[in-house]
Design an enzyme around this catalytic site. Sequence first.
Site, PDB file in Angstrom:
ATOM      1  N   ASP C  19       0.802  -1.227   0.000  1.00 48.20           N
ATOM      2  CA  ASP C  19       0.000   0.000   0.000  1.00 48.20           C
ATOM      3  C   ASP C  19       0.830   1.271   0.000  1.00 48.20           C
ATOM      4  O   ASP C  19       0.581   2.189  -0.790  1.00 48.20           O
ATOM      5  CB  ASP C  19      -0.909   0.032   1.244  1.00 48.20           C
ATOM      6  CG  ASP C  19      -2.133  -0.846   1.065  1.00 48.20           C
ATOM      7  OD1 ASP C  19      -2.247  -1.513   0.017  1.00 48.20           O
ATOM      8  OD2 ASP C  19      -2.968  -0.878   1.982  1.00 48.20           O
ATOM      9  N   ARG C 100      -0.268   5.897  16.428  1.00 48.91           N
ATOM     10  CA  ARG C 100      -0.302   6.892  15.352  1.00 48.91           C
ATOM     11  C   ARG C 100       0.284   8.246  15.745  1.00 48.91           C
ATOM     12  O   ARG C 100       1.046   8.838  14.963  1.00 48.91           O
ATOM     13  CB  ARG C 100      -1.733   7.071  14.830  1.00 48.91           C
ATOM     14  CG  ARG C 100      -2.354   5.812  14.223  1.00 48.91           C
ATOM     15  CD  ARG C 100      -1.451   5.161  13.225  1.00 48.91           C
ATOM     16  NE  ARG C 100      -2.111   4.127  12.459  1.00 48.91           N
ATOM     17  CZ  ARG C 100      -1.453   3.192  11.768  1.00 48.91           C
ATOM     18  NH1 ARG C 100      -0.120   3.163  11.780  1.00 48.91           N
ATOM     19  NH2 ARG C 100      -2.106   2.295  11.080  1.00 48.91           N
ATOM     20  N   ASP C 129      -7.537   6.219  11.302  1.00 48.99           N
ATOM     21  CA  ASP C 129      -6.104   6.525  11.294  1.00 48.99           C
ATOM     22  C   ASP C 129      -5.778   7.837  10.616  1.00 48.99           C
ATOM     23  O   ASP C 129      -4.886   8.568  11.050  1.00 48.99           O
ATOM     24  CB  ASP C 129      -5.326   5.371  10.667  1.00 48.99           C
ATOM     25  CG  ASP C 129      -5.238   4.195  11.622  1.00 48.99           C
ATOM     26  OD1 ASP C 129      -5.308   4.436  12.846  1.00 48.99           O
ATOM     27  OD2 ASP C 129      -5.111   3.056  11.160  1.00 48.99           O
ATOM     28  N   SER C 183      -7.154  -6.829   6.825  1.00 52.80           N
ATOM     29  CA  SER C 183      -6.400  -5.591   6.972  1.00 52.80           C
ATOM     30  C   SER C 183      -5.890  -5.568   8.403  1.00 52.80           C
ATOM     31  O   SER C 183      -6.664  -5.699   9.343  1.00 52.80           O
ATOM     32  CB  SER C 183      -7.329  -4.412   6.705  1.00 52.80           C
ATOM     33  OG  SER C 183      -6.693  -3.220   7.095  1.00 52.80           O
TER      34      SER C 183
END
Lengths: 406, 406, 406, 406
Positions: C19, C100, C129, C183
Amino acid sequence: MASNEAPKKIVLAYSGGLDTSVILPWLKERYPGVKLVAFAAELGQGSELKGVEEKAYKSGADEVVVMDLRKEFAEQYCWPMLRAHAIYEQDYLLGTSIARPLIAAKQVEVARQTGADAVGHGATGKGNDQVRFELTYMALAPDLKIIAPWKDTSFELRDRESAIEYADKHGIPIPVSKKKIYSQDRNLWHISHEGAEIEHPDAEPNWEACLTMTVPPEKAPDQSEIVEVGFERGNPVSVNGKAMAGHDLLAALNEIGGKHGVGVTVLAENRLVGMKSRGVYETPGGTILYEAHKALEQICVERDTAHFKQQLVLRYAELVYYGQWFHPLREAMQAFIDHTNATVTGTAKVKLFKGRAMQVGAKSPHTLYDPQLASFSMEGYDVTAARGFIDLFGLPMKVAQQAKRW
Amino acid sequence: MASNEAPKKIVLAYSGGLDTSVILPWLKERYPGVKLVAFAAELGQGSELKGVEEKAYKSGADEVVVMDLRKEFAEQYCWPMLRAHAIYEQDYLLGTSIARPLIAAKQVEVARQTGADAVGHGATGKGNDQVRFELTYMALAPDLKIIAPWKDTSFELRDRESAIEYADKHGIPIPVSKKKIYSQDRNLWHISHEGAEIEHPDAEPNWEACLTMTVPPEKAPDQSEIVEVGFERGNPVSVNGKAMAGHDLLAALNEIGGKHGVGVTVLAENRLVGMKSRGVYETPGGTILYEAHKALEQICVERDTAHFKQQLVLRYAELVYYGQWFHPLREAMQAFIDHTNATVTGTAKVKLFKGRAMQVGAKSPHTLYDPQLASFSMEGYDVTAARGFIDLFGLPMKVAQQAKRW
Amino acid sequence: MASNEAPKKIVLAYSGGLDTSVILPWLKERYPGVKLVAFAAELGQGSELKGVEEKAYKSGADEVVVMDLRKEFAEQYCWPMLRAHAIYEQDYLLGTSIARPLIAAKQVEVARQTGADAVGHGATGKGNDQVRFELTYMALAPDLKIIAPWKDTSFELRDRESAIEYADKHGIPIPVSKKKIYSQDRNLWHISHEGAEIEHPDAEPNWEACLTMTVPPEKAPDQSEIVEVGFERGNPVSVNGKAMAGHDLLAALNEIGGKHGVGVTVLAENRLVGMKSRGVYETPGGTILYEAHKALEQICVERDTAHFKQQLVLRYAELVYYGQWFHPLREAMQAFIDHTNATVTGTAKVKLFKGRAMQVGAKSPHTLYDPQLASFSMEGYDVTAARGFIDLFGLPMKVAQQAKRW
Amino acid sequence: MASNEAPKKIVLAYSGGLDTSVILPWLKERYPGVKLVAFAAELGQGSELKGVEEKAYKSGADEVVVMDLRKEFAEQYCWPMLRAHAIYEQDYLLGTSIARPLIAAKQVEVARQTGADAVGHGATGKGNDQVRFELTYMALAPDLKIIAPWKDTSFELRDRESAIEYADKHGIPIPVSKKKIYSQDRNLWHISHEGAEIEHPDAEPNWEACLTMTVPPEKAPDQSEIVEVGFERGNPVSVNGKAMAGHDLLAALNEIGGKHGVGVTVLAENRLVGMKSRGVYETPGGTILYEAHKALEQICVERDTAHFKQQLVLRYAELVYYGQWFHPLREAMQAFIDHTNATVTGTAKVKLFKGRAMQVGAKSPHTLYDPQLASFSMEGYDVTAARGFIDLFGLPMKVAQQAKRW
């Protein structure tokens, strides 16, 4: 889900003012062939609605719907919020916030009746009102398109000068009002003022220029006045012993409160869309009602219930301010609130003088105030009870303090 | 743990009034051979402390300790509470509540210095103050005995008449004050009044009779006055540009506020010990400070932080009212509060007029108020941002409303 | 404020996976002449980072920065959250949420060091996210442009097939991993799984297929195991008596917990961006730590403090989930939390068996647990104390019930 | 208000055990001429009630009333608490707390029917149960005297030996049960264990010795089992598709859960009367129900509503633990809770294995889970919406961070 095609028929929230008047022809140009329904709600905004029907047609409306919503507004929107005793950021009694969902819900109703596929409003893209309108549309009618010219990048009428010029060009009647200094929103519950010097958080507002529903305290009578409000289950039902419908009661208190200059606040508040802004609010009748309701709750609601309600209502006030009237959380909170207010029946007296409204007494058939317990008399009171209470109530703190020291 | 033996030496919270004066000889009779330390705290209660030392000795004290605690009271007790912006039940600024833990903590100090094995107070068994005194004793010195004559079943001086007679008999100087109508507690932060007509929740208090620190609004000047308070990290540091120590600042604001009749409230409140009672409070300086602090917080504290602080502080106010100043939860909350107030620096203006104190402006080097964002000008503002915001913010409510309908 | 011009140099959060690999050449095409800094953070995500530098250069990066953030992640992000005992919606231990802000903060650091004018990420426009990355960018460096290809309408690589084809065309090394069913996001604290059958809220997840850090409980040892965790001020510092740095301690507990299949949950959660989604989370070490920390808090934290902390932490967990780590409210709450955890020092034992981690004991030098008070022995206990406590504690409820009946 | 005269007729909460059996003759001695009504409630406590009537008469009761309250207990007490999802201090499902108000309320009923002037219980003066009994008496019948021998300083039967000797002397049948190691309380919802090694917070409980309703996980089947619970408006109505009355449903789940060893916790908790104590709780059926209810709420309740409910329910759990079932705050909260649970209808699956109960799926006609929104597919999703959302959602934090830096 609303489609992306151009709207065929829009029900527009229409105030009769310059701002929403120019939107009518602009929408006709923006969406050729579109039909426009101008929807005007009578919420007690004063003289503004005079001639609104004619004005709307002249401005390009294909249909005009005017509804008198004053009673519903007072009893189904203001009263539940009053039972909650909701206040946003300590000082704002939510006058504009509480009106938007009602207007938007009625627009949806009108859209269903007139076969419209869109609803629209003239609120800007920086304020709270756009959210309040659109959340209600989304909740009640997610299939309807939402038309908001101020958020349309092709909308160019963003200042008064452009709007007047555009109105002239399109033959729209321009209100011969004096130049508006402030941006205002008025209904039966309040009037708000923004803009001009109010935007400077260190400047005292120009009261003479902005106050509308109230006199400045300096001009209020030298004689105080006491008003008595009657309540049933947390809802106001009478003034000085005279029973009244919600909107009449509110109008009566606005007049009395306005005369004494009460219910004015200025605050720098936090908008839902993220920035701080500053406004002046006049809520004369509402302020009297809140003060009276507080006095009555003080004697009718049990301590821990009252304390938790205070906490819960902070969130409730957020929901109202954020335009989430039709939110399941607001509805569940209302169930809590209404339960606590089932015994809030009785009367309360509020003294008005030179800008201040102050409760000075209340009585209720459901009072929890026990004069014998409240007094200093020890008759019939077990003087040793407190000993055990303090020992056990204080035990956790005592143990914690000792542990800290070891 | 305190033992059950008779106390040998008691440090008594002593006010110099009739109530605590008669306790001295009574304790001597109750505990033959006991030594008594009369402890009087100067908290700004006005003229009451004049001649207190002589009076105490005449009443039977073996030692007398007088401490001037005004600065500590203002800066270490009132200011933290002000940073919290704590209010009990919407209207009580906690003036008595905040003073008790300080007095009790100092009694413990004095007990340690004088070798006493007990501490005592003259609060009754129905009120909050007994809890506030005793929780502090228990937390700071669980080994000390607690002597509370009013909770002793053999204590018989429970009304003014018995007390006067007893004083006469024991040669105790009786203050030649006019007959006290109300039960009062005064310090630098406030004065409270209970009893007489105030005990009747539907009666307007007799303002002329009870008001002490303030004038009735009707007698306040016809000219309003604006006072500017300077803050550093949430603590008041100056008045009208003049830097002052805490107790001086509070005294100055009490005078200004008192002149304009501001800071008076009457409320039916919920005592910790379970009953409702009613009181009149005068907090002129504190009311000005709260209003100024609010104005400054409005521009210096971020929205969600401000909203959560409002909620947290409801519990904080409970803790203060309940006498739990030395509670670990109060201390942890203070850490939260002080963090939020680290940027509350600047000045705020409060307008005083005929009983109302109203903030009219504030400024700060740490202001979060952005005039460009607040204004209606759309320059530089992305008019499409709100669209996405409303869509996602409103999604849960929209889905919930649809589910309800199916 | 970030300008609207094309970025000149972007620091991209780079994972080495397909990705983010395809994003590199895509950005070069989208912004001709742009310089790309691939930033890879070692957060304990397992073998994924092997060869990441080479892969990044091959994919088109101009610079590559790899940082080992494991210790900082454990001690400065996971531990504060553990002290809070934050859990989102009863079951999610916030493993992705907490990582994050650290990645984003380091991207900003790298941007400053490399002179970049933009930061970017590969998160989609429907998830949490993106918000967590971008809120951190905005808070720490509002001048930097934010590049988010998935929200770029010209981005077309939205499924695996397009991405592989594009990678082939641009000579990007494609990981020869087996086809990814789920995922996933992994770090030292947890691994999350979304997609496939997990998206169906009534389907049991395919544990065999998805579990990565843990074994299914059926395959765990038939013998239980007890692990002892040592804490200092709420921070874990040792396992079974052996002192360890944060990331080593977490890795050790992940291994032990994983072996016993503990720390697995599945939940339908509410995303910040409005929809409900469903995920499987494995947090073996974290689950052991939470259980141990709970046991220790139970004996070290005073009751009302513990109760209020529970309430406060619900909001804290929201802030973490919503990506608001650098929010002033999170920081003020941390001050509260850390104050409550100042005495949370000692050890706790957690029993692991077939998927369950269960605290079975704790001890502390600061324990508030008093065996004498806890026992049924009435020795030295005043049996009459409770009488007074109950009378006063119950008074408001008693009075309220009576009023209801009248 | 209850008078201070000796009671004439007492309704005693009677369990049939040694403790309450000896109280009967003791009361006869303490209050000569008093009539005693032994009240035994069938709450599903197992075999304990066999022969209770005969035993009571033999012990000195003048009247015996036995009521089967199992259905009422399950449906009118356990279910409302389940809808709330109330948990005290993270791990206690409130099994004893929830039963006491029902027993006490029925005692009051029996007192009215039998013309008694007093109600009594055998709970000690250090525990929570005395409060739960007495608060209910006070709320529902403040005129009744409260008789609590354990708080009577003349009560001397404070250990098992004295009680057995006293029973022998008075010809009271002594249960030939094995020596009781633990103090236990059992009903349909749970069994609690206190005392012995459980009182040592660092000792693992002796599971073999104490577990009663459940097997130790090590002895549970090697095969997991999935149970499906059906709900209507938050109330459980069926197990594996079979409709059942409340008490039958609970009994069925207790059996299934007990077999798999689920629902066991040990915690050091904070008693209302101030000290920390430690207990082991077995709640097999209740644990399955909580897990199932959670799964269903996750898909049926809107986000902000769910989040606020979590917060509110912390206070609700306190009220239940503190014995305040008949408190107006509990009742108002129930109105909130029941509103949120109006759509919690559907089924949920819970997997049971070796001591763990884990939800693995749920479905509902009112589900708010939208697979299209939840999936990673961007089809039909406005990829630009998030941009505006993040900008406005993040604005306050961004501005605050900047101000901090200046």
